[in-house]
Design an enzyme around this catalytic site. Sequence first.
Site, PDB file in Angstrom:
ATOM      1  N   GLU A  85       0.808  -1.225   0.000  1.00 23.11           N
ATOM      2  CA  GLU A  85       0.000   0.000   0.000  1.00 23.11           C
ATOM      3  C   GLU A  85       0.843   1.277   0.000  1.00 23.11           C
ATOM      4  O   GLU A  85       0.362   2.337   0.406  1.00 23.11           O
ATOM      5  CB  GLU A  85      -0.943   0.007   1.202  1.00 23.11           C
ATOM      6  CG  GLU A  85      -1.952  -1.132   1.166  1.00 23.11           C
ATOM      7  CD  GLU A  85      -3.052  -0.927   2.183  1.00 23.11           C
ATOM      8  OE1 GLU A  85      -4.069  -0.323   1.829  1.00 23.11           O
ATOM      9  OE2 GLU A  85      -2.865  -1.346   3.339  1.00 23.11           O
ATOM     10  N   HIS A 104      -0.399   4.857   8.215  1.00 22.07           N
ATOM     11  CA  HIS A 104      -1.548   4.076   7.754  1.00 22.07           C
ATOM     12  C   HIS A 104      -1.727   2.893   8.697  1.00 22.07           C
ATOM     13  O   HIS A 104      -0.786   2.126   8.928  1.00 22.07           O
ATOM     14  CB  HIS A 104      -1.352   3.574   6.326  1.00 22.07           C
ATOM     15  CG  HIS A 104      -2.404   2.589   5.920  1.00 22.07           C
ATOM     16  ND1 HIS A 104      -3.750   2.915   5.907  1.00 22.07           N
ATOM     17  CD2 HIS A 104      -2.336   1.280   5.563  1.00 22.07           C
ATOM     18  CE1 HIS A 104      -4.451   1.850   5.553  1.00 22.07           C
ATOM     19  NE2 HIS A 104      -3.618   0.850   5.340  1.00 22.07           N
ATOM     20  N   HIS A 106      -4.533  -0.204  10.538  1.00 26.89           N
ATOM     21  CA  HIS A 106      -5.745  -1.015  10.499  1.00 26.89           C
ATOM     22  C   HIS A 106      -6.381  -1.078  11.897  1.00 26.89           C
ATOM     23  O   HIS A 106      -7.007  -2.073  12.244  1.00 26.89           O
ATOM     24  CB  HIS A 106      -5.440  -2.423   9.992  1.00 26.89           C
ATOM     25  CG  HIS A 106      -4.886  -2.462   8.605  1.00 26.89           C
ATOM     26  ND1 HIS A 106      -4.234  -3.554   8.087  1.00 26.89           N
ATOM     27  CD2 HIS A 106      -4.878  -1.528   7.612  1.00 26.89           C
ATOM     28  CE1 HIS A 106      -3.846  -3.287   6.843  1.00 26.89           C
ATOM     29  NE2 HIS A 106      -4.220  -2.075   6.534  1.00 26.89           N
ATOM     30  N   HIS A 174     -11.494  -1.047   6.417  1.00 23.11           N
ATOM     31  CA  HIS A 174     -10.044  -1.203   6.224  1.00 23.11           C
ATOM     32  C   HIS A 174      -9.234  -0.552   7.349  1.00 23.11           C
ATOM     33  O   HIS A 174      -8.486  -1.230   8.034  1.00 23.11           O
ATOM     34  CB  HIS A 174      -9.702  -0.589   4.854  1.00 23.11           C
ATOM     35  CG  HIS A 174      -8.258  -0.631   4.482  1.00 23.11           C
ATOM     36  ND1 HIS A 174      -7.792  -0.179   3.264  1.00 23.11           N
ATOM     37  CD2 HIS A 174      -7.165  -1.042   5.154  1.00 23.11           C
ATOM     38  CE1 HIS A 174      -6.478  -0.328   3.212  1.00 23.11           C
ATOM     39  NE2 HIS A 174      -6.075  -0.841   4.333  1.00 23.11           N
TER      40      HIS A 174
HETATM   41 ZN   LIG Z   1      -4.089  -1.048   4.794  1.00 23.91          ZN
END
Ligand SMILES: [Zn+2]
Length: 244
Positions: A85, A104, A106, A174
């Site tokens: 990603e 980023h 989760h 996500h």
């Molecule tokens: Zn992700």
Amino acid sequence: MPTRKPTQTLAAKPDLLLDLVAANRILAMEGVLDGYGHVSVRSDKRPGHFYMSRSVAPQLVKVADIMEHDADSEPVGDDRRPYLERFLHGEIYRQRPDVMAIVHSHSADVIPFGVTRAKLKPIYHMASFLFSGVPVYEIRKTRAENDLLIRDTDLGRDLAASLGKCSCVLMRGHGMTVVGDGLPEVVFRAVYTQMNARLQSVAGQLQGPIEFLSEEEGRRATATNRGTIERPWELWKAKAMATG
Ligand SMILES: [Zn+2]
């Protein structure tokens, strides 16, 4: 066949790479990242580029794992495996010249706010930076057939557009992506966005309605917190790096 670039030749200042290692470990320690998720910092030498680890769990990241990525999110002269990603980082740096670092995650705590009508809002002063709003990125608008991951520049571009001028964007089903003016601020924001989500979920079970911070309170508290951000950063760094 590209050759692996020894990390010692990365143009970054050593302190920046050490802080990036610390940010990885802090976010793992605070439960914002686990085996997944990543943190990056804009290059201090080439502003279109950024530094981020190769594909490894954040708790295990060392300086030698850090790779330079170009403006299209591809590793520069390094054939080690990058994060899938990585494109969300490159596209946000492209669209937001003010952003110097990105997380980023989760984080399970924020997921409910990406899949319901409940809006994530600042419930206390530590997360006051959320006053500017927390958009939710709907990946189906970019691509109906998807696996939720930001795996190319088209998806990264649309996620960055969805973030707009905000500090945090949720991603349906996500996780979240948080931005800041440097590693201390982005780590602070990621930790307290997760905490705000946790507290808002608790408050939602009590007698409502919830009294959120006003926009003006959010603005003022954000300015105040900016002045003290080094304090938790130094504490977190010392704890995270104490394990060697
Ligand atoms: Zn992700």
